[in-house]
Design a protein around this motif. Structure first.
Motif, PDB file in Angstrom:
ATOM      1  N   THR A 138     -20.626 -12.635 -42.184  1.00 41.66           N
ATOM      2  CA  THR A 138     -21.432 -11.811 -43.090  1.00 41.66           C
ATOM      3  C   THR A 138     -22.644 -12.648 -43.488  1.00 41.66           C
ATOM      4  N   VAL A 139     -23.557 -12.052 -44.276  1.00 38.66           N
ATOM      5  CA  VAL A 139     -24.664 -12.816 -44.858  1.00 38.66           C
ATOM      6  C   VAL A 139     -24.767 -12.466 -46.335  1.00 38.66           C
ATOM      7  N   HIS A 140     -24.760 -13.492 -47.168  1.00 41.80           N
ATOM      8  CA  HIS A 140     -24.906 -13.335 -48.618  1.00 41.80           C
ATOM      9  C   HIS A 140     -26.198 -14.020 -49.054  1.00 41.80           C
ATOM     10  N   PHE A 141     -27.039 -13.292 -49.811  1.00 41.18           N
ATOM     11  CA  PHE A 141     -28.305 -13.828 -50.323  1.00 41.18           C
ATOM     12  C   PHE A 141     -28.176 -14.117 -51.811  1.00 41.18           C
ATOM     13  N   HIS A 142     -28.458 -15.367 -52.193  1.00 41.54           N
ATOM     14  CA  HIS A 142     -28.487 -15.734 -53.605  1.00 41.54           C
ATOM     15  C   HIS A 142     -29.780 -15.239 -54.253  1.00 41.54           C
ATOM     16  N   VAL A 175     -36.685 -10.995 -57.127  1.00 40.28           N
ATOM     17  CA  VAL A 175     -36.619 -12.217 -57.939  1.00 40.28           C
ATOM     18  C   VAL A 175     -37.390 -13.308 -57.201  1.00 40.28           C
ATOM     19  N   PRO A 176     -38.643 -13.567 -57.602  1.00 40.83           N
ATOM     20  CA  PRO A 176     -39.415 -14.594 -56.893  1.00 40.83           C
ATOM     21  C   PRO A 176     -38.807 -15.970 -57.070  1.00 40.83           C
ATOM     22  N   GLY A 177     -39.046 -16.814 -56.074  1.00 40.51           N
ATOM     23  CA  GLY A 177     -38.560 -18.180 -56.132  1.00 40.51           C
ATOM     24  C   GLY A 177     -37.876 -18.595 -54.847  1.00 40.51           C
ATOM     25  N   THR A 178     -37.275 -19.772 -54.867  1.00 39.60           N
ATOM     26  CA  THR A 178     -36.582 -20.327 -53.707  1.00 39.60           C
ATOM     27  C   THR A 178     -35.086 -20.106 -53.877  1.00 39.60           C
ATOM     28  N   HIS A 179     -34.487 -19.480 -52.880  1.00 41.16           N
ATOM     29  CA  HIS A 179     -33.067 -19.137 -52.925  1.00 41.16           C
ATOM     30  C   HIS A 179     -32.390 -19.639 -51.646  1.00 41.16           C
ATOM     31  N   VAL A 180     -31.146 -19.251 -51.460  1.00 35.31           N
ATOM     32  CA  VAL A 180     -30.384 -19.677 -50.297  1.00 35.31           C
ATOM     33  C   VAL A 180     -29.595 -18.483 -49.766  1.00 35.31           C
ATOM     34  N   TYR A 181     -29.305 -18.499 -48.485  1.00 35.59           N
ATOM     35  CA  TYR A 181     -28.403 -17.505 -47.906  1.00 35.59           C
ATOM     36  C   TYR A 181     -27.364 -18.226 -47.060  1.00 35.59           C
ATOM     37  N   HIS A 182     -26.205 -17.572 -46.853  1.00 29.01           N
ATOM     38  CA  HIS A 182     -25.161 -18.195 -46.051  1.00 29.01           C
ATOM     39  C   HIS A 182     -24.127 -17.149 -45.668  1.00 29.01           C
ATOM     40  N   CYS A 183     -23.313 -17.474 -44.692  1.00 24.56           N
ATOM     41  CA  CYS A 183     -22.173 -16.636 -44.342  1.00 24.56           C
ATOM     42  C   CYS A 183     -21.148 -16.704 -45.471  1.00 24.56           C
ATOM     43  N   ASP A 192     -19.837 -24.993 -43.612  1.00 18.47           N
ATOM     44  CA  ASP A 192     -19.667 -26.330 -43.043  1.00 18.47           C
ATOM     45  C   ASP A 192     -19.879 -26.354 -41.529  1.00 18.47           C
ATOM     46  N   MET A 193     -19.899 -25.193 -40.907  1.00 13.64           N
ATOM     47  CA  MET A 193     -20.220 -25.128 -39.484  1.00 13.64           C
ATOM     48  C   MET A 193     -21.701 -24.856 -39.237  1.00 13.64           C
ATOM     49  N   GLY A 194     -22.484 -24.727 -40.321  1.00  9.24           N
ATOM     50  CA  GLY A 194     -23.933 -24.635 -40.167  1.00  9.24           C
ATOM     51  C   GLY A 194     -24.564 -23.316 -40.540  1.00  9.24           C
ATOM     52  N   MET A 195     -23.801 -22.375 -41.122  1.00 12.14           N
ATOM     53  CA  MET A 195     -24.325 -21.033 -41.371  1.00 12.14           C
ATOM     54  C   MET A 195     -24.913 -20.926 -42.783  1.00 12.14           C
ATOM     55  N   TYR A 196     -26.099 -21.530 -42.961  1.00  8.15           N
ATOM     56  CA  TYR A 196     -26.785 -21.535 -44.245  1.00  8.15           C
ATOM     57  C   TYR A 196     -28.284 -21.688 -43.997  1.00  8.15           C
ATOM     58  N   GLY A 197     -29.092 -21.262 -44.967  1.00  6.20           N
ATOM     59  CA  GLY A 197     -30.540 -21.396 -44.822  1.00  6.20           C
ATOM     60  C   GLY A 197     -31.252 -21.075 -46.123  1.00  6.20           C
ATOM     61  N   ILE A 198     -32.577 -21.218 -46.105  1.00  7.90           N
ATOM     62  CA  ILE A 198     -33.416 -20.985 -47.284  1.00  7.90           C
ATOM     63  C   ILE A 198     -33.993 -19.574 -47.231  1.00  7.90           C
ATOM     64  N   PHE A 199     -34.013 -18.922 -48.388  1.00  6.78           N
ATOM     65  CA  PHE A 199     -34.649 -17.625 -48.577  1.00  6.78           C
ATOM     66  C   PHE A 199     -35.717 -17.802 -49.651  1.00  6.78           C
ATOM     67  N   ARG A 200     -36.967 -17.588 -49.284  1.00  3.20           N
ATOM     68  CA  ARG A 200     -38.087 -17.806 -50.200  1.00  3.20           C
ATOM     69  C   ARG A 200     -38.803 -16.493 -50.498  1.00  3.20           C
ATOM     70  N   VAL A 201     -38.940 -16.181 -51.793  1.00  2.00           N
ATOM     71  CA  VAL A 201     -39.701 -15.019 -52.247  1.00  2.00           C
ATOM     72  C   VAL A 201     -40.921 -15.521 -53.014  1.00  2.00           C
ATOM     73  N   ASP A 202     -42.104 -15.391 -52.421  1.00  2.00           N
ATOM     74  CA  ASP A 202     -43.325 -15.803 -53.106  1.00  2.00           C
ATOM     75  C   ASP A 202     -43.670 -14.790 -54.196  1.00  2.00           C
ATOM     76  N   PRO A 203     -43.991 -15.254 -55.401  1.00  2.00           N
ATOM     77  CA  PRO A 203     -44.419 -14.307 -56.438  1.00  2.00           C
ATOM     78  C   PRO A 203     -45.765 -13.685 -56.085  1.00  2.00           C
ATOM     79  N   LYS A 204     -46.023 -12.534 -56.656  1.00  2.00           N
ATOM     80  CA  LYS A 204     -47.330 -11.908 -56.441  1.00  2.00           C
ATOM     81  C   LYS A 204     -48.431 -12.843 -56.939  1.00  2.00           C
TER      82      LYS A 204
END
Length: 381
Positions: A138-142, A175-183, A192-204
């Motif tokens: 799955t993918v979950h966005f913080h 929600v602007p800012g720097t977030h994370v997503y992952h399985c 721990d097997m590598g399924m994570y990354g950055i989610f960035r929302v630039d403010p207006k």
């Protein structure tokens, strides 16, 4: 070759980098000797099983501007071989023979996953393509507030993307800012097997700095990756003992490689903005040499100017995100950026290594010491 050079973000171009290194630096690159050590993370090579299975090798994470793609991105799941630091310099080689990588659209698979970037108010459609996968994901966005069914947690939404399936999540950039997503399926293993990354929302009305970089820290217990690759290794999350420490998936000295690693390349007088994300399971107190910075965002929340202060070390808890800013106002040189848990700055029994990178002033790229560091990192002009 990737362009720009350095950590993902807005660094110098490859042409500028080559011009800055100069012919003297290139000459030294050809002749210097890098330190070696027998204290590597693995006692024997971990490459054979993975190579026999013809797994692709991961690439560095790229910034994917979803706005420029019409508001949609596809994330594929891809087993891969991951070179943390492939050379014998400074305690290497350090390798993870099996990871589960995210692959954005037709780009290369990467660990961490691609940096998904959008703008406040621009909703996204994120399709998890598991049609060629071997296990459920799955993918979950913080950070952002979304519909219940799009939360990415199978036990509370009832939605699991099984092998052979696709599923599209609607993710509002509210929600602007720097977030994370992952399985979020069997999270303790899949991150721990590598399924994570950055989610960035630039403010207006976002105003970029002169240089802007993204950096994800991660601690690994390589027994899990070796066990998943079919090697003779036994792993349990209850007895997790990290032995590999990375920045954007690499350990020093590979972190200093201008294309495979994540140096912070600056010019004197630059304003520099760095988005720090902890993708691991341990706290990491991050320290920058010879520069004072201010923390301007935490988990996407803007810190009021009245609450900011100068600092040179900042502790990141698991999944925490800090955005820092500083001015490149030191004497031009090479200055370290690293976790201050000293055993996290090692490759096996070799120090330094691990979770260490650096601020590199463009003005010193033609020096012998920079050329020597490039030799350790495995960069060839």
């Amino acid at each position: 070759m990737s362009d720009p050079i350095g950590a993902p973000g807005t660094g110098v171009s490859r042409r500028e980098f080559l011009a800055a290194t100069g012919t003297a630096g290139a000459g030294v690159l050809a002749g210097c000797q890098a330190p070696t050590d027998q204290g590597s993370v693995q006692e024997q090579s971990t490459t054979s099983a993975a190579r026999q299975q013809n797994l692709p090798t991961t690439s560095p994470p790229e910034v994917v501007n979803v706005d420029e793609q019409g508001g949609s991105v596809t994330l594929k799941t891809q087993p891969a071989f991951h070179e943390v630091h492939p050379l014998e310099t400074m305690g290497g080689p350090v390798e993870l023979p099996r990871v589960w990588a995210f692959q954005a659209d037709d780009r290369d698979p990467s660990v961490p996953g691609p940096i998904i970037r959008t703008t406040e108010g621009e909703d996204m459609e994120v399709t998890l393509d598991n049609t060629e996968g071997m296990r459920a994901h799955t993918v979950h966005f913080h950070g952002v507030q979304k519909a219940w069914k799009d939360d990415g947690v199978p036990t509370t939404t009832g939605i699991t993307v099984d092998p052979g399936e696709k599923h599209t999540y609607s993710i509002p950039a509210n929600v602007p800012g720097t977030h994370v997503y992952h399985c979020h399926f069997q999270t303790h293993r899949h991150i721990d097997m590598g399924m994570y990354g950055i989610f960035r929302v630039d403010p207006k009305g976002y105003e970029p700095a002169d240089k802007e970089y993204f950096m994800t820290m991660k601690d690994w217990d390589s027994r899990l990756n070796r066990m998943m690759a079919g090697e003779d290794a036994s792993y349990s999350p209850r007895t997790r003992k990290p032995d590999v420490f990375t920045i954007n998936g690499k350990s020093a000295p590979r972190t200093l490689h201008p294309e495979k690693g994540s140096p912070l390349i600056v010019e004197q007088g630059d304003t520099v903005r760095v988005h720090w994300v902890n993708g691991g399971y341990m706290n990491h107190p991050l320290h920058i040499h010879n520069h004072r910075f201010q923390r301007v965002e935490k988990d996407g929340g803007v810190i009021p100017e009245s609450a900011r202060y100068d600092m040179d070390i900042c502790d990141l808890a698991p999944a925490e995100r800090h955005t820092i800013e500083f001015t490149a106002d030191s004497q031009p040189g090479i200055y370290l950026m690293h976790c201050h848990k000293v055993n996290h700055v090692m490759n096996g029994s070799f120090y330094p290594g691990g979770m260490l990178s650096g601020i590199v002033y463009k003005q010193v790229m033609d020096t012998d010491i920079f050329a020597q560091l490039m030799e350790y990192a495995g960069y060839e002009v």
